[in-house]
Design an enzyme around this catalytic site. Sequence first.
Site, PDB file in Angstrom:
ATOM      1  N   LYS A 178       0.836  -1.210   0.000  1.00 57.97           N
ATOM      2  CA  LYS A 178       0.000   0.000   0.000  1.00 57.97           C
ATOM      3  C   LYS A 178       0.875   1.266   0.000  1.00 57.97           C
ATOM      4  O   LYS A 178       0.375   2.381   0.118  1.00 57.97           O
ATOM      5  CB  LYS A 178      -0.901   0.030   1.254  1.00 57.97           C
ATOM      6  CG  LYS A 178      -2.049  -0.966   1.191  1.00 57.97           C
ATOM      7  CD  LYS A 178      -3.158  -0.644   2.195  1.00 57.97           C
ATOM      8  CE  LYS A 178      -2.803  -0.976   3.620  1.00 57.97           C
ATOM      9  NZ  LYS A 178      -3.923  -0.812   4.569  1.00 57.97           N
TER      10      LYS A 178
ATOM     11  N   LYS B  75       3.004   2.055   2.410  1.00 64.21           N
ATOM     12  CA  LYS B  75       3.174   2.584   3.766  1.00 64.21           C
ATOM     13  C   LYS B  75       4.206   1.743   4.513  1.00 64.21           C
ATOM     14  O   LYS B  75       4.376   0.568   4.213  1.00 64.21           O
ATOM     15  CB  LYS B  75       1.843   2.496   4.547  1.00 64.21           C
ATOM     16  CG  LYS B  75       0.728   3.313   3.935  1.00 64.21           C
ATOM     17  CD  LYS B  75      -0.283   3.781   4.960  1.00 64.21           C
ATOM     18  CE  LYS B  75      -1.288   2.768   5.386  1.00 64.21           C
ATOM     19  NZ  LYS B  75      -2.355   3.276   6.225  1.00 64.21           N
TER      20      LYS B  75
HETATM   21  N1  C2G Z   1      -9.671   5.604  11.862  1.00 60.48           N
HETATM   22  C1  C2G Z   1     -10.639   6.444  12.427  1.00 60.48           C
HETATM   23  N2  C2G Z   1     -10.307   7.702  12.816  1.00 60.48           N
HETATM   24  C2  C2G Z   1      -9.034   8.147  12.657  1.00 60.48           C
HETATM   25  C3  C2G Z   1      -8.042   7.327  12.109  1.00 60.48           C
HETATM   26  C4  C2G Z   1      -8.392   6.040  11.705  1.00 60.48           C
HETATM   27  O1  C2G Z   1     -11.818   6.067  12.580  1.00 60.48           O
HETATM   28  N3  C2G Z   1      -8.766   9.402  13.028  1.00 60.48           N
HETATM   29  C5  C2G Z   1     -10.055   4.258  11.431  1.00 60.48           C
HETATM   30  C6  C2G Z   1      -9.860   4.036   9.927  1.00 60.48           C
HETATM   31  O2  C2G Z   1     -10.939   4.603   9.211  1.00 60.48           O
HETATM   32  C7  C2G Z   1      -9.812   2.517   9.841  1.00 60.48           C
HETATM   33  C8  C2G Z   1      -9.164   2.141  11.188  1.00 60.48           C
HETATM   34  O3  C2G Z   1      -9.256   3.298  12.043  1.00 60.48           O
HETATM   35  O4  C2G Z   1     -11.126   1.982   9.757  1.00 60.48           O
HETATM   36  C9  C2G Z   1      -7.724   1.741  11.023  1.00 60.48           C
HETATM   37  O5  C2G Z   1      -7.042   2.797  10.393  1.00 60.48           O
HETATM   38  P1  C2G Z   1      -5.574   2.554   9.810  1.00 60.48           P
HETATM   39  O6  C2G Z   1      -4.728   1.963  10.855  1.00 60.48           O
HETATM   40  O7  C2G Z   1      -5.148   3.802   9.123  1.00 60.48           O
HETATM   41  O8  C2G Z   1      -5.824   1.380   8.781  1.00 60.48           O
HETATM   42  P2  C2G Z   1      -5.726   1.417   7.212  1.00 60.48           P
HETATM   43  O9  C2G Z   1      -4.330   1.669   6.792  1.00 60.48           O
HETATM   44  O10 C2G Z   1      -6.828   2.279   6.710  1.00 60.48           O
HETATM   45  O11 C2G Z   1      -5.954  -0.133   6.869  1.00 60.48           O
HETATM   46  O12 C2G Z   1      -8.202  -3.626   4.813  1.00 60.48           O
HETATM   47  C10 C2G Z   1      -8.145  -2.272   5.073  1.00 60.48           C
HETATM   48  C11 C2G Z   1      -6.899  -1.858   5.713  1.00 60.48           C
HETATM   49  O13 C2G Z   1      -6.275  -2.852   6.438  1.00 60.48           O
HETATM   50  C12 C2G Z   1      -7.182  -0.624   6.554  1.00 60.48           C
END
Ligand code: C2G
Length: 130
Positions: free
Chosen positions: A44, A46
């Site tokens: 991705k 990251k």
């Molecule tokens: N999230 C949130 N509020 C934030 C930051 C994140 O509600 N301020 C939520 C995101 O929307 C997501 C979850 O926390 O549903 C995890 O976020 P990330 O760790 O950034 O995960 P991501 O890289 O989006 O990976 O299969 C999908 C991926 O694995 C999701």
Amino acid sequence: MKRVITFGTFDLFHIGHLRILERSKQEGDYLIVGVSSDELNERKGKKAVFPINERLEIVKALKCVDEVFIEDSLEKKDDYIKHFKADILVMGDDWKDKFNWVSCPVKYLERTPNISTTYLKNSIAMVYKD
Ligand code: C2G
């Protein structure tokens, strides 16, 4: 018993992560969380600060989380949903409509404002630059 599944990287675990997991749990009775592998993050574009075993351990320790597993691929979402017999998929609304193709209902919850792993990384870099 309604089984809820959600996914995320959960790097530098913060209040937005906690709130989405607590709100996901409120959608049912049993919460299963797929934590993105280091390889999936790399694909991705990251790079997580904390390795998968530590991110998994932190998420697993939460009161609202019943079960965790390693998510290897975004495309396997429906396989995970079937394997864990999930009744609903919950994701933050940064993923809005991205997973409408899966075989169970999907709910996108509003993200917590003003906090993200990227924001944390930048703040730390600025405050502790010397
Ligand atoms: N999230 C949130 N509020 C934030 C930051 C994140 O509600 N301020 C939520 C995101 O929307 C997501 C979850 O926390 O549903 C995890 O976020 P990330 O760790 O950034 O995960 P991501 O890289 O989006 O990976 O299969 C999908 C991926 O694995 C999701």
